[in-house]
Design a protein around this motif. Sequence first.
Motif, PDB file in Angstrom:
ATOM      1  N   PHE A  13       0.678  -1.123  -0.005  1.00  0.00           N
ATOM      2  CA  PHE A  13      -0.018  -0.011   0.012  1.00  0.00           C
ATOM      3  C   PHE A  13       0.706   1.294  -0.043  1.00  0.00           C
ATOM      4  CE2 PHE A  13      -1.824   3.350   2.506  1.00  0.00           C
ATOM      5  CZ  PHE A  13      -2.943   3.820   1.660  1.00  0.00           C
ATOM      6  N   ILE A  14       1.905   1.325   0.656  1.00  0.00           N
ATOM      7  CA  ILE A  14       2.706   2.530   0.801  1.00  0.00           C
ATOM      8  C   ILE A  14       3.871   2.651  -0.258  1.00  0.00           C
ATOM      9  CG2 ILE A  14       4.881   3.592   2.123  1.00  0.00           C
ATOM     10  CD1 ILE A  14       3.688   2.325   4.547  1.00  0.00           C
ATOM     11  N   ARG A  15       3.970   1.727  -0.864  1.00  0.00           N
ATOM     12  CA  ARG A  15       4.765   1.400  -2.142  1.00  0.00           C
ATOM     13  C   ARG A  15       3.987   2.196  -3.401  1.00  0.00           C
ATOM     14  NH1 ARG A  15       6.662  -3.604  -1.035  1.00  0.00           N
ATOM     15  NH2 ARG A  15       5.448  -4.517  -2.837  1.00  0.00           N
ATOM     16  N   SER A  16       2.557   1.567  -3.437  1.00  0.00           N
ATOM     17  CA  SER A  16       1.662   2.240  -4.449  1.00  0.00           C
ATOM     18  C   SER A  16       1.274   3.713  -4.121  1.00  0.00           C
ATOM     19  CB  SER A  16       0.395   1.098  -4.669  1.00  0.00           C
ATOM     20  OG  SER A  16       0.905  -0.001  -4.679  1.00  0.00           O
ATOM     21  N   PHE A  17       1.081   4.045  -3.182  1.00  0.00           N
ATOM     22  CA  PHE A  17       0.717   5.172  -2.808  1.00  0.00           C
ATOM     23  C   PHE A  17       1.755   6.248  -3.244  1.00  0.00           C
ATOM     24  CE2 PHE A  17       0.637   8.928  -0.065  1.00  0.00           C
ATOM     25  CZ  PHE A  17      -0.283   9.369  -0.099  1.00  0.00           C
ATOM     26  N   CYS A  18       2.956   5.947  -2.716  1.00  0.00           N
ATOM     27  CA  CYS A  18       4.453   6.733  -3.227  1.00  0.00           C
ATOM     28  C   CYS A  18       4.540   6.953  -4.528  1.00  0.00           C
ATOM     29  CB  CYS A  18       5.294   6.416  -2.178  1.00  0.00           C
ATOM     30  SG  CYS A  18       5.311   6.558  -0.499  1.00  0.00           S
ATOM     31  N   ARG A  19       4.483   5.741  -5.207  1.00  0.00           N
ATOM     32  CA  ARG A  19       4.661   5.887  -6.623  1.00  0.00           C
ATOM     33  C   ARG A  19       3.472   6.696  -7.413  1.00  0.00           C
ATOM     34  NH1 ARG A  19       5.864  -0.659  -7.691  1.00  0.00           N
ATOM     35  NH2 ARG A  19       3.841  -0.512  -6.300  1.00  0.00           N
ATOM     36  N   GLY A  20       2.403   6.466  -6.742  1.00  0.00           N
ATOM     37  CA  GLY A  20       1.256   7.241  -7.798  1.00  0.00           C
ATOM     38  C   GLY A  20       1.270   8.872  -7.383  1.00  0.00           C
ATOM     39  N   ILE A  21       1.926   9.111  -6.164  1.00  0.00           N
ATOM     40  CA  ILE A  21       1.965  10.524  -5.729  1.00  0.00           C
ATOM     41  C   ILE A  21       3.202  11.081  -6.569  1.00  0.00           C
ATOM     42  CG2 ILE A  21       2.748  12.073  -4.108  1.00  0.00           C
ATOM     43  CD1 ILE A  21       0.041  11.457  -3.606  1.00  0.00           C
ATOM     44  N   PHE A  22       4.205  10.502  -6.863  1.00  0.00           N
ATOM     45  CA  PHE A  22       5.386  11.004  -7.668  1.00  0.00           C
ATOM     46  C   PHE A  22       5.127  10.808  -9.057  1.00  0.00           C
ATOM     47  CE2 PHE A  22       7.567  10.172  -3.404  1.00  0.00           C
ATOM     48  CZ  PHE A  22       8.019  11.687  -3.321  1.00  0.00           C
ATOM     49  N   TYR A  23       4.285   9.856  -9.592  1.00  0.00           N
ATOM     50  CA  TYR A  23       4.154   9.716 -10.994  1.00  0.00           C
ATOM     51  C   TYR A  23       2.923  10.718 -11.495  1.00  0.00           C
ATOM     52  CZ  TYR A  23       4.202   7.256 -15.327  1.00  0.00           C
ATOM     53  OH  TYR A  23       4.437   6.848 -16.682  1.00  0.00           O
ATOM     54  N   LEU A  24       2.123  11.240 -10.556  1.00  0.00           N
ATOM     55  CA  LEU A  24       1.120  11.823 -10.985  1.00  0.00           C
ATOM     56  C   LEU A  24       1.510  13.272 -11.956  1.00  0.00           C
ATOM     57  CD1 LEU A  24      -2.093  12.216 -10.849  1.00  0.00           C
ATOM     58  CD2 LEU A  24      -1.613  13.665  -8.725  1.00  0.00           C
ATOM     59  N   PRO A  25       2.423  13.774 -11.637  1.00  0.00           N
ATOM     60  CA  PRO A  25       2.725  14.970 -12.560  1.00  0.00           C
ATOM     61  C   PRO A  25       3.400  14.457 -13.814  1.00  0.00           C
ATOM     62  CG  PRO A  25       3.913  15.340 -10.497  1.00  0.00           C
ATOM     63  CD  PRO A  25       3.216  13.885 -10.456  1.00  0.00           C
ATOM     64  N   ALA A  26       3.875  13.130 -14.081  1.00  0.00           N
ATOM     65  CA  ALA A  26       4.291  12.855 -15.210  1.00  0.00           C
ATOM     66  C   ALA A  26       3.082  12.643 -16.124  1.00  0.00           C
ATOM     67  CB  ALA A  26       5.203  11.435 -15.109  1.00  0.00           C
ATOM     68  N   VAL A  27       1.956  12.036 -15.611  1.00  0.00           N
ATOM     69  CA  VAL A  27       0.743  11.636 -16.420  1.00  0.00           C
ATOM     70  C   VAL A  27      -0.267  12.812 -16.591  1.00  0.00           C
ATOM     71  CG1 VAL A  27       1.122   9.172 -16.090  1.00  0.00           C
ATOM     72  CG2 VAL A  27      -0.615  10.497 -14.552  1.00  0.00           C
ATOM     73  N   THR A  28       0.057  14.042 -15.855  1.00  0.00           N
ATOM     74  CA  THR A  28      -1.084  15.096 -16.060  1.00  0.00           C
ATOM     75  C   THR A  28      -0.288  15.848 -17.160  1.00  0.00           C
ATOM     76  OG1 THR A  28      -1.084  14.996 -13.507  1.00  0.00           O
ATOM     77  CG2 THR A  28      -1.884  17.008 -14.568  1.00  0.00           C
ATOM     78  N   SER A  29      -1.489  16.590 -17.732  1.00  0.00           N
ATOM     79  CA  SER A  29      -1.148  17.638 -18.936  1.00  0.00           C
ATOM     80  C   SER A  29      -0.214  18.591 -18.374  1.00  0.00           C
ATOM     81  CB  SER A  29      -2.468  18.170 -19.309  1.00  0.00           C
ATOM     82  OG  SER A  29      -2.208  19.443 -20.164  1.00  0.00           O
ATOM     83  N   VAL A  30       0.802  18.773 -19.122  1.00  0.00           N
ATOM     84  CA  VAL A  30       1.906  19.675 -19.003  1.00  0.00           C
ATOM     85  C   VAL A  30       1.218  21.105 -18.736  1.00  0.00           C
ATOM     86  CG1 VAL A  30       4.089  20.872 -20.039  1.00  0.00           C
ATOM     87  CG2 VAL A  30       3.539  18.442 -20.298  1.00  0.00           C
ATOM     88  N   VAL A  31       0.290  21.608 -19.370  1.00  0.00           N
ATOM     89  CA  VAL A  31      -0.376  22.762 -19.231  1.00  0.00           C
ATOM     90  C   VAL A  31      -0.818  22.809 -18.015  1.00  0.00           C
ATOM     91  CG1 VAL A  31      -2.153  24.270 -19.949  1.00  0.00           C
ATOM     92  CG2 VAL A  31      -0.828  22.806 -21.980  1.00  0.00           C
ATOM     93  N   SER A  32      -1.550  21.931 -17.540  1.00  0.00           N
ATOM     94  CA  SER A  32      -2.259  21.943 -16.199  1.00  0.00           C
ATOM     95  C   SER A  32      -1.101  22.020 -15.040  1.00  0.00           C
ATOM     96  CB  SER A  32      -3.015  20.587 -16.004  1.00  0.00           C
ATOM     97  OG  SER A  32      -3.898  20.277 -17.068  1.00  0.00           O
ATOM     98  N   VAL A  33      -0.079  21.105 -15.150  1.00  0.00           N
ATOM     99  CA  VAL A  33       1.029  21.370 -14.113  1.00  0.00           C
ATOM    100  C   VAL A  33       1.673  22.752 -14.233  1.00  0.00           C
ATOM    101  CG1 VAL A  33       3.224  20.434 -13.528  1.00  0.00           C
ATOM    102  CG2 VAL A  33       1.426  18.825 -14.096  1.00  0.00           C
ATOM    103  N   THR A  34       1.929  23.145 -15.454  1.00  0.00           N
ATOM    104  CA  THR A  34       2.381  24.678 -15.582  1.00  0.00           C
ATOM    105  C   THR A  34       1.614  25.745 -15.074  1.00  0.00           C
ATOM    106  OG1 THR A  34       3.567  23.948 -17.479  1.00  0.00           O
ATOM    107  CG2 THR A  34       3.488  26.058 -17.187  1.00  0.00           C
TER     108      THR A  34
END
Length: 229
Positions: A37-58
């Motif tokens: 659970f902790i591994r999946s949660f942390c990987r999801g948190i850090f990977y979220l910006p990579a799969v989010t639209s660049v425009v949205s993140v910016t």
Amino acid sequence: TFHKSLINTIVLVAVAVPIVIGFSIFVAMAIYKKSEFIRSFCRGIFYLPAVTSVVSVTVVWGWIYHPNFGLLNYITNFFGMEPISWLGDPKTALMAITVILITTSVGQPIILYVASLGNIPASYIEAAQIDRASPGQIFRKIIWPLLMPTSLYVIVITTINSFQCFALIQLLTSGGPIHSTSTVMYGVYQQAFLLGNFGIASAMGVILAIIIGIISIIQFKYLGNDVEY
């Protein structure tokens, strides 16, 4: 202007790539022995910006850096500091762009390093611990060499992506202020599509491709000696 853009690009790569690699390994080693659970949660948190639209993140980072209403200046004001124009000051603009690039680049390396750490035989580390090897020695002599195939891939890809940084600059600073955040990729766009100098833009693109190729060859030569392809 091209010389300034080239220097900015090199600084961006030189700062972002080591931090991405070091931070990714640190986080991966901190979570790979934790529960699923902790591994999946942390990987999801850090990977979220990579799969989010660049425009949205910016856009989000643009509000964080806002000189009057931004969260970052709210924090600095809490400690009695004067508001800073993070994207409007030549002294801080490139650093601000680099921070965004780093946060959007660590997701994939963390996932890859967690998977690679899980494939290292526990018996290697246990044998080193029996021989009273320090944690630093275990990392240098066992973990890092076994992570080299993953590290080579991450270093090459992160370097190429950093050299090609464009969207953040286009949306936040347009290369300013005073060309302090202009990169070669943004210069190619500016020369070709804003000024109509397609010849100059093509030349800049060729130079960038040659630089990336040379650096990639050097990385494969010096980091890939112990990697089996």
